[in-house]
Design a protein around this motif. Structure first.
Motif, PDB file in Angstrom:
ATOM      1  N   HIS A   8       0.854  -1.183   0.000  1.00 21.49           N
ATOM      2  CA  HIS A   8       0.000   0.000   0.000  1.00 21.49           C
ATOM      3  C   HIS A   8       0.889   1.231   0.000  1.00 21.49           C
ATOM      4  N   LEU A   9       0.428   2.277  -0.672  1.00 25.91           N
ATOM      5  CA  LEU A   9       1.192   3.517  -0.754  1.00 25.91           C
ATOM      6  C   LEU A   9       0.287   4.668  -0.360  1.00 25.91           C
ATOM      7  N   HIS A  72      -9.428   0.428  -4.358  1.00 22.77           N
ATOM      8  CA  HIS A  72      -9.844  -0.968  -4.181  1.00 22.77           C
ATOM      9  C   HIS A  72      -9.430  -1.821  -5.381  1.00 22.77           C
ATOM     10  N   SER A  73      -9.861  -1.438  -6.580  1.00 26.81           N
ATOM     11  CA  SER A  73      -9.516  -2.200  -7.788  1.00 26.81           C
ATOM     12  C   SER A  73      -8.011  -2.216  -8.026  1.00 26.81           C
ATOM     13  N   SER A  74      -7.344  -1.163  -7.602  1.00 24.40           N
ATOM     14  CA  SER A  74      -5.893  -1.105  -7.798  1.00 24.40           C
ATOM     15  C   SER A  74      -5.181  -2.206  -7.022  1.00 24.40           C
ATOM     16  N   GLN A  75      -5.760  -2.655  -5.921  1.00 26.24           N
ATOM     17  CA  GLN A  75      -5.142  -3.735  -5.157  1.00 26.24           C
ATOM     18  C   GLN A  75      -5.147  -5.035  -5.951  1.00 26.24           C
ATOM     19  N   LEU A  92      -2.196   2.738  -4.702  1.00 19.24           N
ATOM     20  CA  LEU A  92      -2.360   4.038  -4.058  1.00 19.24           C
ATOM     21  C   LEU A  92      -3.609   4.036  -3.185  1.00 19.24           C
ATOM     22  N   ASP A  93      -3.415   4.153  -1.890  1.00 22.02           N
ATOM     23  CA  ASP A  93      -4.531   4.186  -0.954  1.00 22.02           C
ATOM     24  C   ASP A  93      -5.417   5.399  -1.237  1.00 22.02           C
TER      25      ASP A  93
END
Length: 109
Positions: A8-9, A72-75, A92-93
């Motif tokens: 996470h960033l 969410h989708s980025s995870q 990116l959080d």
């Protein structure tokens, strides 16, 4: 069997990296219209049709930061990219929505 990991960033770290000129590949996975209406400067829009180009053109030791709407989708995308052999993948959080709220002056339109 463990899944390949991403990290996470937070926005503060990304801001610092960008200010320092760090070599970061920003991968925006939102829809094309949303991307065209605003994105983090230097971002590259990537979708299912263009992800192969990203994989072929990006060294596996590059730092990738995946950006979606809310983080969410980025995870899921970051997990998938890590599974393709990328060593430093971040999600990116808060996504672009939070970025735009916190850094409206750092949005390309």
């Amino acid at each position: 069997m463990t899944q390949p990991a991403f990290e996470h960033l937070d926005h503060a770290t990304l801001t610092r990296w960008l200010d320092e000129g760090a070599a970061v590949t920003l991968v925006d996975i939102r829809d094309p219209l949303s991307f065209s209406r605003g994105h983090i400067p230097g971002s590259r829009h990537v979708d299912n049709a263009t992800v192969g180009e990203l994989i072929d053109a990006t060294p596996h030791d590059a730092t990738l930061v995946v950006v979606c709407y809310h983080g969410h989708s980025s995870q899921q995308a970051a997990t998938w990219l890590a599974g393709q052999g990328f060593e430093r993948v971040y999600s990116l959080d808060g996504g672009f929505t939070d970025w735009e709220h916190r850094h409206p002056q750092r949005v390309a339109r």
